[in-house]
Design an enzyme around this catalytic site. Sequence first.
Site, PDB file in Angstrom:
ATOM      1  CG  HIS A   1      -2.102  68.136  -6.950  1.00  0.00           C
ATOM      2  ND1 HIS A   1      -1.430  68.291  -5.761  1.00  0.00           N
ATOM      3  CD2 HIS A   1      -1.856  66.864  -7.331  1.00  0.00           C
ATOM      4  CE1 HIS A   1      -0.807  67.176  -5.443  1.00  0.00           C
ATOM      5  NE2 HIS A   1      -1.063  66.280  -6.385  1.00  0.00           N
ATOM      6  CD  GLU A   2      -3.396  64.939 -10.324  1.00  0.00           C
ATOM      7  OE1 GLU A   2      -2.505  64.371 -10.989  1.00  0.00           O
ATOM      8  OE2 GLU A   2      -3.552  64.732  -9.108  1.00  0.00           O
TER       9      GLU A   2
ATOM     10  CG  ASP B   1       1.595  63.601  -5.539  1.00  0.00           C
ATOM     11  OD1 ASP B   1       1.024  64.642  -5.888  1.00  0.00           O
ATOM     12  OD2 ASP B   1       1.328  62.486  -6.009  1.00  0.00           O
TER      13      ASP B   1
ATOM     14  CG  HIS C   1       1.576  65.306 -10.899  1.00  0.00           C
ATOM     15  ND1 HIS C   1       2.680  65.020 -10.150  1.00  0.00           N
ATOM     16  CD2 HIS C   1       0.512  65.152 -10.073  1.00  0.00           C
ATOM     17  CE1 HIS C   1       2.310  64.726  -8.915  1.00  0.00           C
ATOM     18  NE2 HIS C   1       1.000  64.802  -8.847  1.00  0.00           N
TER      19      HIS C   1
END
Length: 952
Positions: free
Chosen positions: A158-159, A169, A162
């Site tokens: 998830h990170e 998000d 980014h």
Amino acid sequence: MGLSRGLVFLLLLLLLYQLQGSDSSLMKLNGNGYEDVIVAIDPAMPEDEAIIEGIQEMVTAASTYMFEATEKRFYLKNVSILIPESWGNKPQYRRPGQESYAHADVKVAPPAVPGIDEPYTRQFTACGERGEYIHFTPDVVLGKKEAEYGPKGRLFVHEWAHLRWGVFDEYNEEKPYYAASSKKIEATRCTLGITGVNQVRKCQGDSCTSRSCRTNSTTKLYERDCQFFLDKDQSEKASIMYMQSIESVTEFCKDENHNKEAPSLHNEKCNQRSTWDVISSSEDFIDNVPMDTPPSPPTFSLLKIHERITCLVLDVSGSMTISDRLNRLKQAAQYFLIQIIEDGSWVGMVHFNSQATTKSEMMQINSEADRTKLRELLPSSARGGTSICSGIRRAFEVFKNEGFQNNGADIVLLSDGEDSTAKQCVDEVKESGSVLHFIALGEDYEEAVRNMSILTGGLFKGPSDAAQNNGLMDAFGALTSENSDVTQKSIQLESKGDTLNNNHWLNDTVVIDSTVGNNTLFLVTWKNAVPGISLWDPKGTQVTNFTMDTGSKMAHLSIPGIAQAGTWTYNLEAKSNQEILTITVSSRAASSSVPPITVNAKMNRDTGSFPSPMIVYAEVLQGYTPIIGAHVTAIIESNSGNIKELELLDNGAGADTFKDDGVYSRYFTAYSENGKYSLKVRADGGTNSARKSLRHPSRRAAYIPGWVVNGKIEGNPPRPETTEATQPVLENFSRAASGGAFVVSDVPTNLPGPLPDMYPPSQITDLQATLDGEDISLTWTAPGEDFDTGKAQQYIIRISENITDLRDNFDEALQVNTTDLLPNEANSKETFVFKPENISEENATYIFIAMKSVDKSNLSSELSNIAQVILFIPQADAGPDSPGSPDSPGRPEGPGNPDSPGSPGGSPQSGVSVSTIVLSVVGSVAVVCIILSATVCVLKKRRSSSNAETSF
């Protein structure tokens, strides 16, 4: 003739670097595998080998999950783990090469806000652009927060999205619900296939109660305490950027299941594009194809930081006599030896012209005597030709003579770089494992030398020949080691210079705040004659014991212990005409337990071409906590000495992506010439104006409030919250930081007048709407004549009943009369009130509003975000606790209860007037819900004698 192998290599390197921008990461994609990923354990972390094991477990799980999520394209191939110098030695630990904390992709460090273990990514650039680094706390890495954030391998991916691909998000805690086109209240998420229940859950000790959510009387959305509790058992595969912790979720949202309506941060920043669309448009996908078989698990290198090893490689060729370069070299090198290089470091010195000479073998810095001995070896004369490769190769010999390996050693090369043979040793430098920092005097340096620093992860600094900007001192000041403990790092508080005539003064103040003050240095330099130097401490006592070095044309004052906190005042008096005076003030952290306030500055790219704008970024932090409300100024100087000052802003408009995140930004378009430009940033925080931001980072993994299992909520403890969003810094501070150099090309020269206007106003990204009687009131931040500078000429506002038509055919949509709307100066708050008109459909349910700005050269901005007027009341979940139900708990129904069916703002069945507005966001779209007497309103037109109006 064909290009030589070395030249081809340099051209490819330069192209790659231009594509990557000023990204400091050493990470690269080789085939399908990411190599040279760096995970750094913060020097402040106490020794715990379990953290290393936790990192390895996290990365290994992440690689498998990433491979599946990217349709068998990407995985983590090799990862280096940086271990603090303070930890004990182990046989499996090796010395780092070019890896350092400055290049860390992931940092394992204490929480940014004590007690809050949120994983987040420091990300302040636009959609599709890479972030800075991922921040994990030790408890996350050790697996102690999986109940709150999910499995750590999934969390890593998830990170990573980014960091690497610049997506955002797909939830939004500031806008957790929205009015969907289904005419229902929906939780902000992607995809809508994710199921759950909306509940208010309150706990006291081990006892918890839940109830259905009520609607807010103003927004007509759910109340503030309402939360969306996910069903534990799901079948939906997307989306990782919403909630990667759901067991079934293994994909990013694609176009076919992307929820464009939701006011997610990703929709706001990426113009309603799906996350997979953004990811698959990245450079990583160029010529990349899925793998046939799963990859092997990642390999790990355990690299322990050791004492710094540095060799000063100083140019003493004949060209160094130009523009007082040699003496400025000597002044700056003395500054490095007096203040910047850390205790315990090893330092050697080489001089070179057409040949190289060892002036000092490696010496460990343990005392002031050691520093003085090295200072005495600095050059005093220059002559002959230039062979940069000779100097570099001699540095390698100096390392070898003392038993040091080149791997991980620093070479600080100070030269004008005028050497056409420098490209001969590029491969040698690359393969050495050393880090080359190049400080260039003048603009005629060979590109090969600059590329050596880029290739090895070193710093490239390019102070101009104009000494008054103090750029050379700033360049050396930036050479503090990122691998050192916080108490060892030198922090620049002041850097200023000016050209003065006889008996004129350079007067100012510098603040020493309580986070610094240890080992404070005041350093003054001059060009012609010894100036008058006066310094007063915060109590008004004059300080006179400067050490004078007339041969080097400098004076310095070292304050033992901790300097007095407060405002220090200095006066420098020129004693000759055309005198150049500079002052530099630096200090170190006062305490190992209190992080100092720091400033980091950079451009979004290291190369630019006219007319493309560049962006200046300055980050103000205390530890990992953002400092907001500071006054930050960028000073950008061309090589010929043209200076442009820009006030950097943290307002979330123009070049600034996020408001109040401690990152201050501005477009730079004031190109005056081709060649090298240098960046310096000053930051000041007045008492009670600058504040520490205690808000949750906006780019982070979502906290899981709990799960619905067999119809019942199994909740987590409430997420830790701070009592307030900000905390005053309580004292003034001042900082100065070098942002390095960048190179600009294609600027027109020899034009009869000024450069042509090629810059439109910046895009408006914060258009919002409210209702004022029967009028719609718009607010936004003013753009400028040139992006976010100056004043635009006019605004064009258009409305439509179809969002696609408005976005794709803006010029054909119905135009609002803006004759009386005159733009204000850039970054001002704008307001405009109008009445919607000429809405054709009798059963319209939406009005969409967008705008552009136009400058005096008739250049138009990009289309703004789209404000949406929704003409229906969203339907809440039905249930025994829903508003209007006789069994609903809470406040009694009736006129005294604003949520009651019999009061304004009540249920859809109630009769209400056109007096209430609902504000939410659809993507980057501000949503205005006008509450009428029925679920769907009918717009009827009437004309007044003065202008067209719409009544309801």
